[in-house]
Write a protein that holds these residues in place. Sequence first.
Motif, PDB file in Angstrom:
ATOM      1  N   VAL A  11       2.144  -5.388  -7.128  1.00 24.30           N
ATOM      2  CA  VAL A  11       1.787  -3.984  -7.331  1.00 24.30           C
ATOM      3  C   VAL A  11       2.890  -3.279  -8.104  1.00 24.30           C
ATOM      4  O   VAL A  11       2.624  -2.563  -9.080  1.00 24.30           O
ATOM      5  N   ASN A  12       4.116  -3.474  -7.680  1.00 22.63           N
ATOM      6  CA  ASN A  12       5.224  -2.810  -8.365  1.00 22.63           C
ATOM      7  C   ASN A  12       5.364  -3.308  -9.803  1.00 22.63           C
ATOM      8  O   ASN A  12       5.579  -2.511 -10.733  1.00 22.63           O
ATOM      9  N   ALA A  13       5.241  -4.624 -10.013  1.00 24.54           N
ATOM     10  CA  ALA A  13       5.399  -5.182 -11.357  1.00 24.54           C
ATOM     11  C   ALA A  13       4.379  -4.604 -12.326  1.00 24.54           C
ATOM     12  O   ALA A  13       4.670  -4.396 -13.510  1.00 24.54           O
TER      13      ALA A  13
ATOM     14  N   MET B 150      13.688  -2.096 -13.383  1.00 20.85           N
ATOM     15  CA  MET B 150      13.687  -3.518 -13.025  1.00 20.85           C
ATOM     16  C   MET B 150      13.120  -3.722 -11.627  1.00 20.85           C
ATOM     17  O   MET B 150      12.919  -2.764 -10.876  1.00 20.85           O
ATOM     18  N   LEU B 151      12.888  -4.964 -11.264  1.00 20.59           N
ATOM     19  CA  LEU B 151      12.261  -5.303  -9.990  1.00 20.59           C
ATOM     20  C   LEU B 151      12.951  -6.514  -9.392  1.00 20.59           C
ATOM     21  O   LEU B 151      13.246  -7.486 -10.094  1.00 20.59           O
ATOM     22  N   ALA B 152      13.239  -6.446  -8.094  1.00 18.80           N
ATOM     23  CA  ALA B 152      13.859  -7.578  -7.402  1.00 18.80           C
ATOM     24  C   ALA B 152      13.275  -7.686  -5.997  1.00 18.80           C
ATOM     25  O   ALA B 152      13.065  -6.670  -5.325  1.00 18.80           O
ATOM     26  N   PRO B 153      13.012  -8.903  -5.526  1.00 16.59           N
ATOM     27  CA  PRO B 153      12.416  -9.070  -4.196  1.00 16.59           C
ATOM     28  C   PRO B 153      13.472  -9.155  -3.104  1.00 16.59           C
ATOM     29  O   PRO B 153      14.621  -9.506  -3.349  1.00 16.59           O
ATOM     30  N   PHE B 154      13.049  -8.819  -1.887  1.00 14.03           N
ATOM     31  CA  PHE B 154      13.879  -9.116  -0.708  1.00 14.03           C
ATOM     32  C   PHE B 154      12.941  -9.420   0.453  1.00 14.03           C
ATOM     33  O   PHE B 154      11.875  -8.837   0.585  1.00 14.03           O
ATOM     34  N   GLU B 155      13.359 -10.362   1.284  1.00 15.66           N
ATOM     35  CA  GLU B 155      12.535 -10.758   2.430  1.00 15.66           C
ATOM     36  C   GLU B 155      13.133 -10.319   3.752  1.00 15.66           C
ATOM     37  O   GLU B 155      12.413 -10.081   4.718  1.00 15.66           O
TER      38      GLU B 155
ATOM     39  N   LEU C  96      13.749  -2.467  -5.282  1.00 18.73           N
ATOM     40  CA  LEU C  96      13.875  -3.605  -4.364  1.00 18.73           C
ATOM     41  C   LEU C  96      12.587  -3.669  -3.553  1.00 18.73           C
ATOM     42  O   LEU C  96      12.248  -2.724  -2.840  1.00 18.73           O
ATOM     43  N   SER C  97      11.874  -4.771  -3.654  1.00 15.21           N
ATOM     44  CA  SER C  97      10.497  -4.825  -3.156  1.00 15.21           C
ATOM     45  C   SER C  97      10.282  -5.953  -2.157  1.00 15.21           C
ATOM     46  O   SER C  97      10.747  -7.078  -2.383  1.00 15.21           O
TER      47      SER C  97
ATOM     48  N   TRP D  63       0.812  -1.219   0.000  1.00 13.73           N
ATOM     49  CA  TRP D  63       0.000   0.000   0.000  1.00 13.73           C
ATOM     50  C   TRP D  63       0.851   1.277   0.000  1.00 13.73           C
ATOM     51  O   TRP D  63       0.332   2.379   0.055  1.00 13.73           O
ATOM     52  N   ASN D  64       2.177   1.104  -0.060  1.00 14.06           N
ATOM     53  CA  ASN D  64       3.090   2.253  -0.043  1.00 14.06           C
ATOM     54  C   ASN D  64       4.224   2.048  -1.047  1.00 14.06           C
ATOM     55  O   ASN D  64       5.391   2.041  -0.683  1.00 14.06           O
ATOM     56  N   THR D  65       3.885   1.897  -2.295  1.00 13.03           N
ATOM     57  CA  THR D  65       4.905   1.574  -3.299  1.00 13.03           C
ATOM     58  C   THR D  65       5.228   2.727  -4.247  1.00 13.03           C
ATOM     59  O   THR D  65       6.279   2.730  -4.884  1.00 13.03           O
TER      60      THR D  65
END
Length: 484
Positions: free
Chosen positions: A273-275, A282-287, A265-266, A242-244
Amino acid sequence: MPRQIMTVAEMTAADRAAAEAGTPTIVLMERAGRAAAEVIRERYARCPTVVWCGPGDNGGDGYVIARHLRRRGWPVRVEALAPPASPAAQWAAGRWKGETGPLVSEPGSAALYVDCLFGAGLSRPLDGEADRLARIMPGAARIVAVDVPSGLVGDTGRPLGERSLKAQLTVTFHRRKPAHVLAAGRAACGEVVVADIGLEEMGQGRLFENDPGLWAERFPWPAADAHKHARGRMMAVSGEAWNTGAARLAARGALRIGAGVVTVLSPPGALAVNASHLEAVMLAPFESEFDLQTRAEKADAVVIGPAAGVGEATMRHVFALARNGAALVVDADALTSFADDPAALFSALDRDDVLTPHPGEFERIFPGLLAASPERITAAREAARRAGAVVLLKGSDTVVAAPDGRAAVGLNGAPWLATAGAGDVLAGFIAGLIAQGMESFEAACAAAWIHAEAGAVHGPGLIAEDLPGLAPSVLRKLWEARER
């Protein structure tokens, strides 16, 4: 060439050096008065004019102005607050052969007033007839101030007492002073014209006007054989689903300013949402913070803070990114997250990092500093020293300060930038320029100037989403100026 801003003490030293080198004060006064008279003649049609003269050298300038205007056929009279007291002012008054009387002006008693009562080095508040003028003259009065409007302190841009005069036009000499560039002073000075009176440069300054003369020679234009990886890798850390938008604004800003590869970095929950909103970015995930550090290992610059969330998680993310060595642009929530322990933030920073607070965020991480400092330049410099990083203090007079004492003040602030998300784009501009190899202080200066120019290009109705798309027209003008 960079344009230096000089304090009152520095200008006094420049005058003294000129005298010691063989240029008498009366020669400088004659040059100053003649130059101011020429500016007045360029800006205004011939009209009944009153020149207000104080007892010091500022008043001496006034007698010279009156003489040159009268020589050109202007109806001029001098109103003196007191007899001339300095030798140079006495010399100038002796050459004035026109009408002289006491300081009795009222609103409408002349078509134009020239304020030569007190200069930038005022040491006490206005009183008596000078204070009366400041109180009764309307803000719309046609007043030309010489040096600064009387009552204004040259180093702060604020009245020394309750009030100062306000001018439509201010003529100063050699270089601007802080009063001419800080927002409060600019409001009192009106248009500022800097006249050359033949003073020599006084060594290398540490305070500058923020314009292309300060940084254009080192702007990171791509080489003929450039490829995307050579133009730098910038990353922006997204908030939750909700805050991208804020991180995407920063990313698009970096891409438009020239960074070759830009990545958001999402958190996993925000990937969809970002995609759905990203194309060239570009888009990359992080946990986890470890994931974040790993993902950002190849970054040249990272923005963290826009809508990142306030709290311990964002603090941990800042520390994780700091371990990589990429330059950090720390904004918004990442600043507020350290409100209870600013020293912890400072411990993670180095001189290549940039903090971008608005005044409220500045107060959270540098509590009391703005209130304790006489003006924003001093506050920003002290903040940069404490943080060991570049500090960009936002405002209509944005100040950029480096830990080594360099500082620059923006003169092109646009009111249309007072809109949500504009600061996120600015953070992206800064990081995008750093990623391309620009030194962080200069990158922050260049980004702030381009950001303001883009706001001015659009004008009314601007929203943050417009700003990245406006950057190319500003960049083209910079490129064309380089080619000339």
